[in-house]
Design a protein around this motif. Structure first.
Motif, PDB file in Angstrom:
ATOM      1  N   HIS A 152      40.490 -18.071  24.224  1.00  0.00           N
ATOM      2  CA  HIS A 152      39.707 -17.040  23.565  1.00  0.00           C
ATOM      3  C   HIS A 152      38.582 -17.634  22.738  1.00  0.00           C
ATOM      4  O   HIS A 152      38.731 -18.667  22.099  1.00  0.00           O
ATOM      5  N   SER A 165      35.617 -15.827  20.145  1.00  0.00           N
ATOM      6  CA  SER A 165      35.179 -14.509  19.672  1.00  0.00           C
ATOM      7  C   SER A 165      33.734 -14.213  20.066  1.00  0.00           C
ATOM      8  O   SER A 165      33.313 -13.075  20.056  1.00  0.00           O
ATOM      9  N   GLU A 210      31.258 -21.249  15.048  1.00  0.00           N
ATOM     10  CA  GLU A 210      30.942 -19.833  14.812  1.00  0.00           C
ATOM     11  C   GLU A 210      30.257 -19.599  13.482  1.00  0.00           C
ATOM     12  O   GLU A 210      30.287 -18.510  12.946  1.00  0.00           O
ATOM     13  N   CYS A 222      44.203 -11.055  23.359  1.00  0.00           N
ATOM     14  CA  CYS A 222      42.753 -11.250  23.346  1.00  0.00           C
ATOM     15  C   CYS A 222      42.032 -10.315  24.295  1.00  0.00           C
ATOM     16  O   CYS A 222      40.813 -10.311  24.344  1.00  0.00           O
ATOM     17  N   ASP A 245      41.948  -9.308  16.999  1.00  0.00           N
ATOM     18  CA  ASP A 245      41.123  -9.083  15.810  1.00  0.00           C
ATOM     19  C   ASP A 245      41.863  -8.246  14.778  1.00  0.00           C
ATOM     20  O   ASP A 245      41.742  -8.475  13.576  1.00  0.00           O
TER      21      ASP A 245
END
Lengths: 753, 319, 164
Positions: free
Chosen positions: A35, A37, A248, A62, A21
């Protein structure tokens, strides 16, 4: 705040931020495979390895949080060698059948292979050749292609909380599988498909139909339930090939349900009508759109002249966009001069909490609704609150729902017991001392409590109002059913009670009825009077399909579905979101129908979305200055007034309690026309508990007769262990069952073999 | 007397038929030869090796619609093709193909042929004028200017052999070359004659009257069918005439060892015809001013000088 | 001096005449199509064929790559899921009237199915025959292998080329 240096760029990030991030913050991209989020850090694939200056070991970006003055290198010769090897190792068992793999073109592994430049695997590559699993009607599972990133397992556990799939075996034998290699027992939400980075889990509705590079995409809003999920509609030409998550994005964070992901097929259905039908003297004739409108206008004029404007009624479906509902209201009030505006919705209760508030709530109460089935994304929010925030979750429902896994306080029993429990709970919240005082205390002590309930059950609304009155900080969530159930009320279609329309039909008060998209026969409030509509001077019905009501109509006009028009929906949070036109099936929208009717009657109404929005902003105070792309309407109050107390007790006589079941695969009218959904759930099924079934000696897929006071029907049996003893359940939105639930939401019935 | 006339008529008929056949097959030969020079095949389809091609062409031209444009000067338009063709064929009257094969063995054969070739130009001028078309007019003007210019040079070059032979009778000129063909003593005249002959017959590289790129087709642009064919026949007949003249004046006519005289004559004539085709395949078209320069400023002065020298030499030898 | 010599004796013209004369005896390059075949080179790109397995099933898997790569957009593919969950080619159409015979489809094919053949004769009296489907393409393969060309002249050598 800590300072980290990534590839020479210094950034300030919060402590415990992951390197990944922080790198994103610094504008440095690190390749990832396992990964996500939205999920907990896992670190399975080792593709995101980075170098930390001063540390001889490589770190997985990650999973490693940053520390102050950390210096990270994401591109170096060593790292590209390591990444290349990591991909090469993944490719040992990965079959290189990209040409036939449905993921080809949008595959993360494929992209990474190109990125790191693997052209030949140095190891002795031996792809397996295990047969593909087709036991799930919607999800194809090919374990050979799996790279064991675990995203599906994690999303099924952490988000959906069904744990249908998991890692089986150890070491090189590890595969993703179901428990005991049984057929999938899951919600068919397809979240695992959306997170799979390779072609291991595939959407069977879309399977092999097309290739991603052929598809055009619009970002729109799902038009099925009232959650208002942001979706991508992938289409080629005038055919929708898939509806998938916008990764997302949106209030749904890129999650979707079975209906949304697999139920879009009705848009392409060959059963859709393309020509208007006018019935005269018992003969139906296919006519053009203009001719049909002319006939309707002629009849409207005649009815208005002879019986007055009050003999005209306009019924809209909660499937319509805000713009269309507004135009329909304008047509009724300004052009026809009638105040008979009807819909199944009422203006008694308005949305309060947003989905985000539900997710972040510290105490959730679900009153008599199977929210994971009726509004799956709201269900995910409730689960998120209960599981991630460990908020106490109280559920009242006659029978166990999927929330049982996360709820320590699950109150079940027969509907009458549940009702009594809810009433006691409301009383406890108000201060009374009873069995539910401890549970109520959790709600009253919470900072951000939320109550989810079914706004269509009058008795439940009363209880919700009592709780809200007793504890003002409680935010309520009326789990409305359809995509624009909230919006049409805002546009004026909630002021009159739906029963009034039924009465008007019965008494013959209405001579002309305009039905926009609604199917009267499948709505329990109207189903009894629906047959009366057939004899009207004018019954104008617009619907994409020849529904039961459309078949009765003397003027029928086929119209567009949500994928074929622009406009906006207001979801159960009161959030206004725009939809985009993706395809054109050659039919008009409801807005065009209303506009053409108005023109025929000598008035001007625009059909253009931006023009209508201008009018709405002027004439509907709630929507003045609203952001049409995600703005939340701020309602001045939650409950319009004191909700009348109703007796929620089960009506009639009989051995069993009968209550309406929610379905994850259907939310009413449209999804019935999706062939693949119909294959799994084609007709209403009677849910019955295991014990009761054994007692009666009935098996799954038997046909039994359900008999009660004033109703009778034969249904297929589905034995569900979640249903409480002494209870049976039927879905509500079918013509056959609407006739049952018009007698009340909770009934008593007998089963006759 | 009557027998003589019939006999003459038969001779004329034979020669006319032979000339027309020769002309027809000249078109075939031209296409074949130029084709091969351009590494192509030429006509191959009609008949074996395309030998029936001229027949097909003839049939085609005959069966074509005979069009007369609206604005033409009709009488002149109709007469012009005949005037273009007849002098070409008439010239064969005096050609000695062999010692005894000649229609009319007159004393002024050379003069007769020069006269006829001058008449031929009338056909061209008339067609250009009558067509009422700018291309045709320009083509005919060019053509007449060219023919008149080069006729001078040609006439002057012919005078060399005539002086040497001391006769205008073609047979006598042929017989005068029994010992030595005139192209050796009269080499300059031979070259000038060759060039002028090509120019005289409007052949490449002097085919300006028909310059496709500028004038579409020149003077016969408005003609179709058999009328067009007549111009064509005239042109090819003229080519035969000048070839025959060349053979007679410079190459010893029908004289030659072993082979019969007619064969010798045909060989010499056809060799010169081949030279025509060869030139066409080799050289690009001249510009009009170049053509005129060549004619007036080069060929005529050289021809005059050649004539002067020949006269002096002949005078010196005779006396 | 040389210039004068050249002018007087027409050396350049004579050179030109020499060239045309020598060309006259060369072998003409003309092919008398359609009576005589034009020779086809090994790498000639003619009408496509799609290889089949020994049992007659097509080698094509319907990956859409040829459709994607085709610059003239002449390939149209429709696939679907078969009864046993396999990839099923519903439709494979190739529009010969649009094809520019660039051979990209052959180049891109990951399973070695589509190939450029040696057949080139697409002449027909109507347009309907130009859109060829999988059946024709498979038949083309058979024809190419067996040397069963419409143009009989295609040499045996080429047959061997396909079989390899």
């Amino acid at each position: 705040m800590v300072t980290v240096k990534i590839d020479g760029k210094e950034v300030q990030v919060a402590p415990n931020t992951l390197i990944l991030d922080a790198a994103k913050e610094a504008g440095v991209s690190i390749p990832t495979l396992c990964h996500d989020s939205r999920l907990n850090p896992f670190g399975a694939c080792r593709v995101c390895l980075v170098e930390q200056v001063g540390n001889p070991k490589l770190q997985a970006a990650c999973t490693t949080p940053v520390t102050d003055k950390m210096e990270i290198v994401t591109r170096s010769e060593k790292l590209s060698r390591v990444r290349k090897t990591a991909i090469e190792l993944l490719l040992i068992n990965h079959p290189l059948d990209c040409p036939v793999c449905d993921k080809g073109g949008e595959c993360t592994l494929q992209d990474l292979t190109y990125e790191v430049g693997v052209t030949k695997v140095r190891f002795d590559a031996k792809p397996n050749d295990t047969p593909v699993d087709h036991t799930n009607p919607f999800i194809e599972r090919d374990i050979d292609r799996c790279v064991l990133c675990g995203r599906c397992v994690r999303v099924c556990d952490e988000v959906v909380n069904i744990q249908a799939i998991s890692f089986l075996n150890r070491g090189t034998d590890t595969i993703i599988g179901t428990s005991f290699e049984q057929p999938w027992n899951c919600e068919y939400c397809g979240q695992c498909i959306s997170v799979c980075p390779v072609g291991s889990l595939n959407n069977r509705i879309y399977l092999f139909k097309n290739r991603p590079w052929n598809l055009d995409r619009v970002k729109s809003v799902c038009g099925l339930c009232s959650c208002g999920c942001t979706v991508d509609i992938d289409y080629e030409g005038n055919e929708v090939f898939r509806m998938k998550e916008s990764p997302e994005e949106g209030i749904n964070h890129g999650y979707m349900c079975a209906k949304g992901r697999f139920g879009f097929e009705f848009i392409n259905s060959i059963k859709r009508e393309s020509e208007a039908v006018v019935k005269a003297g018992g003969e139906s004739k296919k006519v053009s759109f203009n001719e049909a409108v002319e006939v309707a206008v002629e009849k409207l004029k005649k009815v208005k002249d002879t019986a007055g404007a009050d003999a005209i009624a306009v019924v809209v479906s909660p499937r319509l966009t805000n713009e269309e509902a507004f135009l329909a209201g304008k047509l009724a009030k300004d052009v026809l001069g009638t105040s008979n505006l009807f819909s199944t919705e009422s203006n008694e209760v308005y949305p309060e909490a947003t989905l985000e508030e539900v997710e972040n709530s510290d105490c959730v109460t679900v009153l008599n609704i199977d929210v994971t089935e009726s509004n799956p994304i709201l269900g995910l929010a409730v689960r998120h609150a209960a599981r991630k925030n460990t908020a106490p979750l109280a559920v009242f429902y006659p029978g166990y729902t999927a929330l049982r896994r996360v709820s320590k306080n699950f109150v079940t029993g027969n509907p009458d017991e549940v009702r009594a429990a809810m009433e006691s709970y409301a009383a406890a919240v108000a201060g009374a001392s009873n069995d539910y005082s401890a549970l109520a205390a959790k709600l009253t002590n919470a900072e951000r409590p939320v109550v989810v309930f079914d706004p269509y059950n009058k008795a439940d609304v009363k209880i919700a109002q009592d709780i809200k009155k007793a504890c003002a900080k409680v935010k309520i969530v009326p789990a409305k059913s359809k995509n624009n159930s909230v919006g049409i009320v805002d546009m004026g279609f909630g002021a009159k009670c739906a029963t009034e329309f039924a009465k008007g039909l019965e008494s013959g008060k209405f001579k002309a009825v305009i039905v926009l998209g609604e199917n009267l026969s499948a709505r329990s409030v109207w189903t009894k009077s629906a047959s009366k509509a057939a004899g009207l001077e004018l019954l104008l019905v617009t619907d994409p399909f020849m529904s039961e009501t459309a078949a009765m109509a003397n003027v029928y006009i086929p119209v567009a579905t949500f994928a074929e028009k622009s406009g906006s929906f207001t979801n159960l949070e009161g959030r206004v979101q725009s939809i985009e036109k993706a395809v054109d099936k050659g039919v008009n929208t409801d807005a065009c129908v209303v506009s053409a009717l108005a023109k025929g009657l000598g008035a001007q109404l625009p059909a253009d979305v931006s023009a209508v929005r201008g009018m709405i902003e002027k004439e509907v105070p709630l929507y003045s200055g609203i952001n049409w792309d995600g703005g939340v309407v701020s309602y001045p109050y939650v409950f319009a007034g004191e909700v009348a107390a109703t007796d929620g007790k089960a009506k009639g006589k009989g051995k069993f309690f009968l209550y309406p079941a929610s379905l994850r695969l259907h939310s009413g009218s449209f999804t019935r026309w999706s062939p693949d959904l119909a294959k799994v759930y084609g007709e209403p099924m009677l849910e019955i508990g295991v014990e009761d079934a054994k007692e009666l000696g009935i098996k799954s897929n038997d046909r039994v007769k359900v008999k009660g006071e004033g109703f009778e029907g034969e249904f297929l049996v589905e034995i569900e262990k979640k249903v409480s003893k002494g209870c049976i359940a039927l879905p509500e939105d079918f013509v056959a069952t609407a006739g049952i639930f018009c007698n009340g939401k909770s009934l008593r019935a007998d089963i006759v073999k | 007397m009557v027998l003589a006339i019939v006999f003459t008529l038969i001779k004329i008929l034979i020669i006319v038929v032979c000339v027309l056949t020769g002309v027809a097959y000249m078109t075939y030969a031209e296409r074949k030869v130029i084709g091969h020079m351009q590494v192509r095949l030429g006509p191959v389809h009609t008949g074996p090796m395309g030998l029936l091609q001229p027949l097909a062409d003839g049939l085609k031209l005959m069966s074509k619609e005979d069009m007369t444009p609206d604005m033409v000067d009709k009488p002149v338009f109709y007469v012009a093709p005949f005037l273009g063709m007849v002098p070409g064929i008439a010239a064969f009257a005096v050609i000695p193909f062999a010692p005894n094969i000649v229609v009319a063995d007159i004393n002024v054969g050379v003069l007769y042929i020069l006269a006829l070739s001058s008449v031929g130009v009338y056909g061209i001028i008339m067609s250009g004028w009558a067509s009422n078309s700018k291309y045709a007019t320009l083509g005919s003007l060019r053509s007449s200017a060219q023919i008149i210019s080069y006729e001078t040079a040609m006439g002057l070059s012919i005078l060399g052999p005539v002086l040497l032979a001391g006769s205008l009778n073609l047979k006598e000129i042929t017989e005068a070359q029994r010992g030595l063909w005139f192209f050796i003593p009269q080499f300059v005249a031979f070259v000038i004659y060759s060039i002028s002959a090509v120019a005289e017959t409007n052949r490449a590289p002097f085919d300006l009257p028909e310059a496709e790129t500028e004038l579409v087709a020149g003077f016969h642009v408005e003609y179709s069918g058999m009328r067009f064919a007549m111009f064509f026949l005239g042109e090819y007949a003229n080519m035969y005439v000048v070839s025959c003249m060349c053979a007679i004046l410079f190459l010893g006519g029908y004289t030659g060892p072993l082979l019969p005289p007619l064969v010798w004559f045909l060989i010499k004539m056809l060799a010169f015809m081949f030279f025509f085709l060869w030139l066409r395949a080799t050289l690009p078209r001249l510009r009009f001013d170049q053509l005129m320069n060549l004619g007036w400023k080069v060929l005529i002065p050289i021809a005059l000088a050649n004539l002067l020298i020949t006269s002096i030499v002949v005078y010196a030898i005779r006396n | 001096m040389k210039n004068v010599f050249e002018t007087i004796f027409f050396t350049e013209i004579l050179q030109g005449l020499g060239i045309t004369l020598s060309h006259m005896f060369k072998k003409p390059v003309t092919y008398r199509y359609p009576f005589e075949a034009t020779p086809i080179q090994d790498r000639f790109r003619g009408i496509q064929y799609i290889k089949t397995h020994a049992d007659g099933r097509t080698k094509c898997v319907g990956c859409y790559l040829c459709q994607k790569v085709c610059p003239s957009e002449c390939i149209h593919i429709e696939t679907d899921c078969g009864p046993n969950g396999e990839r099923l080619i519903r439709k494979y159409e190739l529009d010969l009237s649009r094809c520019i015979y660039c051979g990209y489809c052959e180049e891109v094919c990951p399973v070695d199915a589509i190939h450029m053949g040696w057949e080139w004769n697409t002449v027909a009296s109507d347009r309907s025959g130009y859109v060829i489907n999988m059946k024709t393409l498979s038949q083309n393969y058979k024809d190419n292998v067996e040397g069963n060309w419409k143009n009989k002249h295609l040499k045996k050598k080429l047959v061997e080329g396909v079989q390899q």
